[in-house]
Write a protein that holds these residues in place. Structure first.
Motif, PDB file in Angstrom:
ATOM      1  N   TYR A   1       0.828  -1.202   0.000  1.00  0.00           N
ATOM      2  CA  TYR A   1       0.000   0.000   0.000  1.00  0.00           C
ATOM      3  C   TYR A   1       0.868   1.260   0.000  1.00  0.00           C
ATOM      4  O   TYR A   1       0.605   2.205  -0.737  1.00  0.00           O
ATOM      5  CB  TYR A   1      -0.953   0.006   1.203  1.00  0.00           C
ATOM      6  CG  TYR A   1      -1.932   1.143   1.140  1.00  0.00           C
ATOM      7  CD1 TYR A   1      -3.045   1.079   0.307  1.00  0.00           C
ATOM      8  CD2 TYR A   1      -1.740   2.293   1.901  1.00  0.00           C
ATOM      9  CE1 TYR A   1      -3.936   2.126   0.238  1.00  0.00           C
ATOM     10  CE2 TYR A   1      -2.625   3.340   1.832  1.00  0.00           C
ATOM     11  CZ  TYR A   1      -3.722   3.253   1.004  1.00  0.00           C
ATOM     12  OH  TYR A   1      -4.610   4.313   0.931  1.00  0.00           O
ATOM     13  N   LEU A   2       1.910   1.260   0.802  1.00  0.00           N
ATOM     14  CA  LEU A   2       2.785   2.428   0.851  1.00  0.00           C
ATOM     15  C   LEU A   2       3.485   2.637  -0.491  1.00  0.00           C
ATOM     16  O   LEU A   2       3.663   3.782  -0.927  1.00  0.00           O
ATOM     17  CB  LEU A   2       3.783   2.289   1.999  1.00  0.00           C
ATOM     18  CG  LEU A   2       3.158   2.187   3.395  1.00  0.00           C
ATOM     19  CD1 LEU A   2       4.237   2.062   4.456  1.00  0.00           C
ATOM     20  CD2 LEU A   2       2.214   3.336   3.699  1.00  0.00           C
ATOM     21  N   SER A   3       3.859   1.577  -1.174  1.00  0.00           N
ATOM     22  CA  SER A   3       4.424   1.683  -2.509  1.00  0.00           C
ATOM     23  C   SER A   3       3.394   2.248  -3.491  1.00  0.00           C
ATOM     24  O   SER A   3       3.734   3.023  -4.382  1.00  0.00           O
ATOM     25  CB  SER A   3       4.924   0.321  -3.004  1.00  0.00           C
ATOM     26  OG  SER A   3       6.022  -0.094  -2.240  1.00  0.00           O
ATOM     27  N   TRP A   4       2.146   1.825  -3.331  1.00  0.00           N
ATOM     28  CA  TRP A   4       1.061   2.330  -4.173  1.00  0.00           C
ATOM     29  C   TRP A   4       0.901   3.852  -4.005  1.00  0.00           C
ATOM     30  O   TRP A   4       0.700   4.570  -4.985  1.00  0.00           O
ATOM     31  CB  TRP A   4      -0.229   1.595  -3.845  1.00  0.00           C
ATOM     32  CG  TRP A   4      -1.411   2.088  -4.602  1.00  0.00           C
ATOM     33  CD1 TRP A   4      -1.753   1.789  -5.887  1.00  0.00           C
ATOM     34  CD2 TRP A   4      -2.396   2.999  -4.128  1.00  0.00           C
ATOM     35  NE1 TRP A   4      -2.910   2.456  -6.244  1.00  0.00           N
ATOM     36  CE2 TRP A   4      -3.324   3.212  -5.165  1.00  0.00           C
ATOM     37  CE3 TRP A   4      -2.591   3.652  -2.896  1.00  0.00           C
ATOM     38  CZ2 TRP A   4      -4.426   4.036  -5.035  1.00  0.00           C
ATOM     39  CZ3 TRP A   4      -3.695   4.486  -2.785  1.00  0.00           C
ATOM     40  CH2 TRP A   4      -4.590   4.670  -3.832  1.00  0.00           C
ATOM     41  N   ILE A   5       1.023   4.347  -2.771  1.00  0.00           N
ATOM     42  CA  ILE A   5       0.948   5.796  -2.537  1.00  0.00           C
ATOM     43  C   ILE A   5       2.082   6.494  -3.283  1.00  0.00           C
ATOM     44  O   ILE A   5       1.864   7.505  -3.967  1.00  0.00           O
ATOM     45  CB  ILE A   5       1.005   6.121  -1.031  1.00  0.00           C
ATOM     46  CG1 ILE A   5      -0.277   5.645  -0.333  1.00  0.00           C
ATOM     47  CG2 ILE A   5       1.200   7.630  -0.809  1.00  0.00           C
ATOM     48  CD1 ILE A   5      -0.229   5.773   1.189  1.00  0.00           C
ATOM     49  N   THR A   6       3.278   5.965  -3.176  1.00  0.00           N
ATOM     50  CA  THR A   6       4.424   6.570  -3.858  1.00  0.00           C
ATOM     51  C   THR A   6       4.214   6.578  -5.362  1.00  0.00           C
ATOM     52  O   THR A   6       4.425   7.599  -6.029  1.00  0.00           O
ATOM     53  CB  THR A   6       5.714   5.825  -3.498  1.00  0.00           C
ATOM     54  OG1 THR A   6       5.915   5.914  -2.077  1.00  0.00           O
ATOM     55  CG2 THR A   6       6.925   6.412  -4.204  1.00  0.00           C
ATOM     56  N   ALA A   7       3.779   5.464  -5.915  1.00  0.00           N
ATOM     57  CA  ALA A   7       3.531   5.387  -7.354  1.00  0.00           C
ATOM     58  C   ALA A   7       2.404   6.325  -7.782  1.00  0.00           C
ATOM     59  O   ALA A   7       2.476   6.970  -8.831  1.00  0.00           O
ATOM     60  CB  ALA A   7       3.214   3.956  -7.763  1.00  0.00           C
ATOM     61  N   GLY A   8       1.382   6.444  -6.952  1.00  0.00           N
ATOM     62  CA  GLY A   8       0.229   7.270  -7.290  1.00  0.00           C
ATOM     63  C   GLY A   8       0.490   8.764  -7.229  1.00  0.00           C
ATOM     64  O   GLY A   8      -0.304   9.554  -7.736  1.00  0.00           O
ATOM     65  N   THR A   9       1.579   9.141  -6.603  1.00  0.00           N
ATOM     66  CA  THR A   9       1.917  10.565  -6.503  1.00  0.00           C
ATOM     67  C   THR A   9       3.141  10.938  -7.327  1.00  0.00           C
ATOM     68  O   THR A   9       3.580  12.084  -7.292  1.00  0.00           O
ATOM     69  CB  THR A   9       2.140  10.967  -5.032  1.00  0.00           C
ATOM     70  OG1 THR A   9       3.168  10.145  -4.479  1.00  0.00           O
ATOM     71  CG2 THR A   9       0.869  10.824  -4.212  1.00  0.00           C
ATOM     72  N   ALA A  10       3.670   9.965  -8.050  1.00  0.00           N
ATOM     73  CA  ALA A  10       4.849  10.231  -8.888  1.00  0.00           C
ATOM     74  C   ALA A  10       4.444  11.086 -10.084  1.00  0.00           C
ATOM     75  O   ALA A  10       3.376  10.887 -10.664  1.00  0.00           O
ATOM     76  CB  ALA A  10       5.472   8.921  -9.365  1.00  0.00           C
ATOM     77  N   ALA A  11       5.274  12.046 -10.413  1.00  0.00           N
ATOM     78  CA  ALA A  11       5.004  12.889 -11.590  1.00  0.00           C
ATOM     79  C   ALA A  11       4.950  11.999 -12.817  1.00  0.00           C
ATOM     80  O   ALA A  11       5.719  11.064 -12.961  1.00  0.00           O
ATOM     81  CB  ALA A  11       6.081  13.954 -11.735  1.00  0.00           C
ATOM     82  N   GLY A  12       4.020  12.310 -13.686  1.00  0.00           N
ATOM     83  CA  GLY A  12       3.966  11.475 -14.873  1.00  0.00           C
ATOM     84  C   GLY A  12       2.815  11.694 -15.697  1.00  0.00           C
ATOM     85  O   GLY A  12       1.933  11.952 -16.138  1.00  0.00           O
TER      86      GLY A  12
END
Length: 109
Positions: free
Chosen positions: A98-109
């Motif tokens: 889940y924490l990885s999902w947060i990071t991926a979901g907020t990555a510029a792109g």
């Protein structure tokens, strides 16, 4: 000490529609991976020398410390309160996926 990992960020507003707009705007801009809306809640607070009671909706954003400054700027610009509640709490533990999902979901792109 400045947090480096994931955060939850809370704000409140006075209608469900405004809460939805704040949530959608932050997620669309990738400032938060998701936002949860709860309410109505009853808030009791001191404002301009008076004790006020109001019905509000809480919005809880899941983001990262790196995205927090942009999320705060977004909330300040989009919010119609003179002094909106914007409180960040560091996530000290959680599901790695889940924490990885947060990071991926907020990555510029």
């Amino acid at each position: 000490m400045t947090p480096a990992g994931p955060l939850t960020v809370q704000t409140t507003t006075d209608s469900a529609d405004k809460a939805a707009a704040l949530a959608r705007g932050a997620v669309e801009a990738r400032l938060a991976a998701c936002a949860q809306i709860a309410g109505p809640v009853t808030s009791v607070y001191r404002w301009a020398g008076n004790i006020e009671t109001a019905q509000e909706w809480q919005v809880l954003f899941k983001t990262t410390a790196a995205r927090y400054p942009d999320l705060e700027r977004h909330l300040l610009a989009a919010h119609d309160y003179e002094t909106p509640e914007i409180i960040a709490t560091e996530v000290v533990a959680g599901s790695a996926a889940y924490l990885s999902w947060i990071t991926a979901g907020t990555a510029a792109g």
